[in-house]
Design a protein around this motif. Structure first.
Motif, PDB file in Angstrom:
ATOM      1  N   TYR A  86      -4.746  -0.801   7.261  1.00  0.00           N
ATOM      2  CA  TYR A  86      -4.451  -1.857   6.496  1.00  0.00           C
ATOM      3  C   TYR A  86      -3.762  -2.986   7.352  1.00  0.00           C
ATOM      4  CZ  TYR A  86      -4.981   0.881   2.115  1.00  0.00           C
ATOM      5  OH  TYR A  86      -5.307   1.587   1.117  1.00  0.00           O
ATOM      6  N   GLN A 146      -6.544   6.969   1.145  1.00  0.00           N
ATOM      7  CA  GLN A 146      -5.262   7.099   0.471  1.00  0.00           C
ATOM      8  C   GLN A 146      -4.965   7.652  -0.781  1.00  0.00           C
ATOM      9  OE1 GLN A 146      -3.318   3.352   0.428  1.00  0.00           O
ATOM     10  NE2 GLN A 146      -1.425   4.045  -0.380  1.00  0.00           N
ATOM     11  N   LEU A 151      -8.720   2.989   1.107  1.00  0.00           N
ATOM     12  CA  LEU A 151      -7.905   3.039  -0.185  1.00  0.00           C
ATOM     13  C   LEU A 151      -8.283   4.416  -0.632  1.00  0.00           C
ATOM     14  CD1 LEU A 151      -6.173   1.725  -2.139  1.00  0.00           C
ATOM     15  CD2 LEU A 151      -8.138   0.552  -3.084  1.00  0.00           C
ATOM     16  N   THR A 179       0.704  -1.267   0.055  1.00  0.00           N
ATOM     17  CA  THR A 179       0.111  -0.011   0.008  1.00  0.00           C
ATOM     18  C   THR A 179       1.032   1.331  -0.013  1.00  0.00           C
ATOM     19  OG1 THR A 179      -0.315  -0.101   2.378  1.00  0.00           O
ATOM     20  CG2 THR A 179      -2.220  -1.327   0.966  1.00  0.00           C
TER      21      THR A 179
END
Length: 265
Positions: free
Chosen positions: A221, A156, A153, A80
């Motif tokens: 995560y 991010q 996600l 990630t």
């Protein structure tokens, strides 16, 4: 302004999709292994970190009692982080990279950061999909909690594209910005709990992690993948607000300076 950008993206979606396809194909053209390099590069890094750090970190990771579990912890953070690094790394130079195209063709320049995000997301989807398949086959799939990955996600990507747009515009006018950020990104990696948990840091260093916007994202995560637990959503609230602010600032900066960028390229 947001609606105008949305219309531009929809109008030029063919240009965006063809650019993504062309970049993906050119990246692996004349390569025997092709897209396998997307997996091999981070895999090599994970193997090295696992070999070096596993024996040291294994006893200190909360709830982790094996090298195998530590590898999952490491994958959750490293893969990630790779998405963040690719978006910001390419984003800060995207206007310079497409300078010839910008000078020759009239199109919404905001499409370029979108192309960067789409390319990075495609690479991430390949490697994270394989990581997910590995979790399922090995019996370590976290269950329904896995779907918490998607809102994390989104946060991010918003943070990454907001920061990348600001850096990209500034780098056109001040070329040292790109060089400085490349160095800063290396320090940023080691100041983020990716290969180590924040719990092992000295008490006087630990509060500094709270100022790292990537720390709660990576920890979310890792919580999902390693512990099979829901992330602490309230811990993600500050970085969510920051991400929205960066996107707004990036769009405002881009709107004001987009006309001047052509002369600086």
């Amino acid at each position: 302004m947001v609606s105008g950008i949305a219309r531009a993206i929809l109008t030029y979606r063919g240009f965006i999709l063809s650019s993504v396809k062309r970049e993906f194909q050119s990246k692996y053209r004349n390569s025997m292994l092709g897209a396998a390099w997307t997996v091999l590069n981070p895999l090599a890094m994970i193997v090295v970190y696992t070999v070096i750090f596993a024996q040291v970190m294994r006893a200190k990771l909360p709830g982790v009692d094996s090298t195998f579990a530590y590898s999952i912890y490491l994958c959750a953070g490293t893969l990630t982080w790779g998405l963040f690094a690719e978006i910001t790394g390419r984003g800060q130079s995207v206007f310079l990279e497409y300078a010839n195209l910008i000078k020759k063709i009239s199109f919404p320049r905001i499409c370029l950061p979108i192309i960067v995000v789409c390319n990075a997301s495609l690479n991430f989807a390949i490697i994270f999909g394989l990581f997910t398949a590995f979790l399922i086959i090995s019996g370590n799939f976290p269950g329904w909690v896995y779907f918490a990955v998607f809102p994390v996600l989104v946060i991010q990507i918003l943070f990454s594209i907001g920061l990348a747009t600001i850096l990209g515009v500034l780098n056109v006018f001040f070329r040292d910005v790109g060089q400085f950020f490349s160095i800063a990104l290396q320090f940023w990696f080691w100041l983020t709990p990716i290969v180590y948990p924040a719990a092992i840091l000295p008490d006087n260093i630990r509060p500094m992690i709270a100022w790292n916007p990537m720390a709660p994202i990576i920890q979310a995560y890792q919580t999902i993948m390693v512990n099979g637990a829901w992330p602490q959503w309230m811990a993600l609230l500050p970085v969510t607000i920051l991400s929205i602010a960066l996107c707004a600032l990036g769009l405002q900066l881009f709107r004001k300076r987009s006309g001047e960028m052509v002369d600086e390229l």
